[in-house]
Scaffold this active site. Structure first.
Site, short mmCIF file in Angstrom:
data_model
loop_
_atom_site.label_atom_id
_atom_site.label_comp_id
_atom_site.label_asym_id
_atom_site.label_seq_id
_atom_site.Cartn_x
_atom_site.Cartn_y
_atom_site.Cartn_z
N LYS A 73 0.80 -1.24 0.00
CA LYS A 73 0.00 0.00 0.00
C LYS A 73 0.83 1.28 0.00
CE LYS A 73 -4.12 -2.02 2.03
NZ LYS A 73 -5.13 -2.02 3.08
N ASP A 109 -9.87 2.82 2.21
CA ASP A 109 -9.85 2.18 3.54
C ASP A 109 -10.39 3.12 4.62
OD1 ASP A 109 -8.87 -0.35 2.93
OD2 ASP A 109 -6.78 0.24 3.17
P1 NAP Z 1 0.91 -4.37 8.32
O1 NAP Z 1 1.23 -3.13 7.54
O2 NAP Z 1 1.78 -5.56 8.14
O3 NAP Z 1 0.86 -3.93 9.89
C1 NAP Z 1 0.66 -4.87 10.91
C2 NAP Z 1 1.03 -4.25 12.27
O4 NAP Z 1 0.79 -5.23 13.27
C3 NAP Z 1 2.49 -3.82 12.40
O5 NAP Z 1 2.58 -2.68 13.22
C4 NAP Z 1 3.13 -5.03 13.09
O6 NAP Z 1 4.26 -4.71 13.86
C5 NAP Z 1 1.99 -5.43 14.04
N1 NAP Z 1 2.08 -6.83 14.44
C6 NAP Z 1 2.16 -7.90 13.63
N2 NAP Z 1 2.19 -9.03 14.36
C7 NAP Z 1 2.17 -8.64 15.67
C8 NAP Z 1 2.22 -9.33 16.91
N3 NAP Z 1 2.29 -10.67 16.95
N4 NAP Z 1 2.17 -8.61 18.05
C9 NAP Z 1 2.10 -7.26 18.01
N5 NAP Z 1 2.07 -6.54 16.86
C10 NAP Z 1 2.10 -7.24 15.71
O7 NAP Z 1 -0.57 -4.86 7.98
P2 NAP Z 1 -1.86 -3.97 7.65
O8 NAP Z 1 -2.02 -3.80 6.18
O9 NAP Z 1 -1.80 -2.77 8.50
O10 NAP Z 1 -3.03 -4.97 8.13
C11 NAP Z 1 -3.16 -5.27 9.49
C12 NAP Z 1 -4.43 -6.06 9.76
O11 NAP Z 1 -5.57 -5.30 9.39
C13 NAP Z 1 -4.52 -7.37 8.98
O12 NAP Z 1 -5.09 -8.32 9.84
C14 NAP Z 1 -5.46 -7.06 7.84
O13 NAP Z 1 -6.16 -8.19 7.39
C15 NAP Z 1 -6.40 -6.06 8.54
N6 NAP Z 1 -7.06 -5.16 7.56
C16 NAP Z 1 -8.40 -5.27 7.45
C17 NAP Z 1 -9.06 -4.44 6.55
C18 NAP Z 1 -10.55 -4.56 6.39
O14 NAP Z 1 -11.08 -4.13 5.36
N7 NAP Z 1 -11.24 -5.09 7.37
C19 NAP Z 1 -8.35 -3.50 5.78
C20 NAP Z 1 -6.95 -3.41 5.97
C21 NAP Z 1 -6.32 -4.27 6.87
P3 NAP Z 1 5.74 -4.70 13.21
O15 NAP Z 1 5.73 -3.56 12.21
O16 NAP Z 1 6.62 -4.49 14.38
O17 NAP Z 1 5.91 -6.02 12.53
#
Ligand code: NAP
Length: 290
Positions: A73, A109
């Site tokens: 993204k 989003d």
């Molecule tokens: P991302 O950019 O990879 O960000 C994930 C975040 O979570 C990062 O800050 C990461 O920390 C942290 N994290 C990962 N594993 C962790 C753990 N075990 N303990 C604590 N922190 C942890 O992903 P994203 O695009 O933001 O998406 C995140 C979530 O939102 C996903 O589950 C996705 O499916 C959901 N989402 C849903 C929608 C919807 O339409 N409902 C839309 C967008 C996203 P680090 O950077 O330190 O690794």
């Protein structure tokens, strides 16, 4: 099933991994219902191949646009001819459309995140927010909370360097001076005053399906009027939402966000009102089977 022919315009979701994405199901149901000559494909493209893949897609004349998911993204932004004001403010693009001048990117989003919150009767100006995680989705959540007028936004993360970068970039892009970043160790104190808690980590889905960003003891620290919002949509009731329900708190899962960001993306591409009910039914059917 869409009848694919030489005139069919192609849409896609690009990500890595991509197998979890429900976007093809939701969009192909909408396309079939509208009877338009489009098809929507899942494309697994790794981060190091994004630039060459997007260059290749530009050469496919009937490629009309695409969505982006993890981890593209932010990386997509320099590859586009134009980026809308909302996507620039968020610093992330999730939807791209072909135009005569080249690719134009936007962000749906933020509106998707806000859709279930806008239905609630809350005084958002008196609702402090705690965001768990500081990745791509957290940026859209910050932008949404600013739009609501939330007075204070606390972002909790596990990597100090990434947290500092997040704060600097978000402050520069959104001019938000009421954003603070914290380590997980500070969480308990933040929860005591939170009006809205948003999980933007993947804890609760996939390999972490049994995980929760808050413990059963931490959930009891939230005020009784607090809302717990999990961006995870599969499963619909995550461990976090089960804990919130057990505590009698209002809970929201990520399904409505998925649905509304998808509907807005489809409208951006085809300029026809999205059949939101059809898209919702398609999502619910696949999640019931899962
Ligand atoms: P991302 O950019 O990879 O960000 C994930 C975040 O979570 C990062 O800050 C990461 O920390 C942290 N994290 C990962 N594993 C962790 C753990 N075990 N303990 C604590 N922190 C942890 O992903 P994203 O695009 O933001 O998406 C995140 C979530 O939102 C996903 O589950 C996705 O499916 C959901 N989402 C849903 C929608 C919807 O339409 N409902 C839309 C967008 C996203 P680090 O950077 O330190 O690794």
């Amino acid at each position: 099933m869409t009848h694919i022919q030489a005139t069919t315009k192609l849409l896609a979701v690009i990500g890595s991994p991509i197998s979890h994405s429900l976007s093809p199901i939701m969009h192909n149901a909408a396309i079939a219902h509208l009877g338009i000559d489009y098809a929507y494909l899942p494309l697994e493209i790794e981060i190091q191949n994004l630039a060459s893949a997007v260059e290749g897609l530009a050469r496919i004349n009937n490629f009309a646009g695409f969505n982006l998911t993890i981890p593209h993204k932010q990386e997509i932004m320099p590859l586009l001819t134009q980026v809308t004001a909302i996507a620039q403010a968020v610093g992330a693009v999730n939807t791209v459309k072909r135009t005569e001048k080249g690719w134009i990117g936007t962000n749906t989003d933020v509106a998707g995140f806000l859709a279930p919150l806008r239905k609630l009767d809350r005084d958002w100006q008196k609702t402090p927010v705690v965001i768990l995680g500081n990745g791509g989705a957290a940026r859209a959540v910050v932008a949404g909370c600013l739009e609501l007028g939330c007075p204070m936004i606390h972002v909790v993360g596990r990597d100090q360097t990434k947290l500092q970068q997040f704060q600097q970039q978000v402050t520069a892009q959104m001019h938000d001076y009421n954003l603070r970043v914290h380590a997980w160790a500070s969480l308990d104190t933040l929860l005591e005053v939170a009006g809205l808690v948003v999980n933007t980590t993947p804890l609760g889905m996939g390999k972490d399906v049994l995980g929760s960003p808050l413990t059963s003891s931490q959930i009891t620290k939230l005020p009784p009027q607090a809302i717990v919002y999990d961006l995870v949509y599969n499963p619909r009731q995550t461990k976090l939402l089960q804990l919130a329900k057990g505590q009698g708190l209002a809970e929201i899962n990520g399904l409505e966000m998925l649905l509304h960001q998808g509907a807005l993306a489809l409208e951006f591409w085809v300029d026809i009102p999205a059949p939101i009910k059809i898209m919702q039914l398609a999502l619910e059917e696949v999640l019931t089977r899962a």
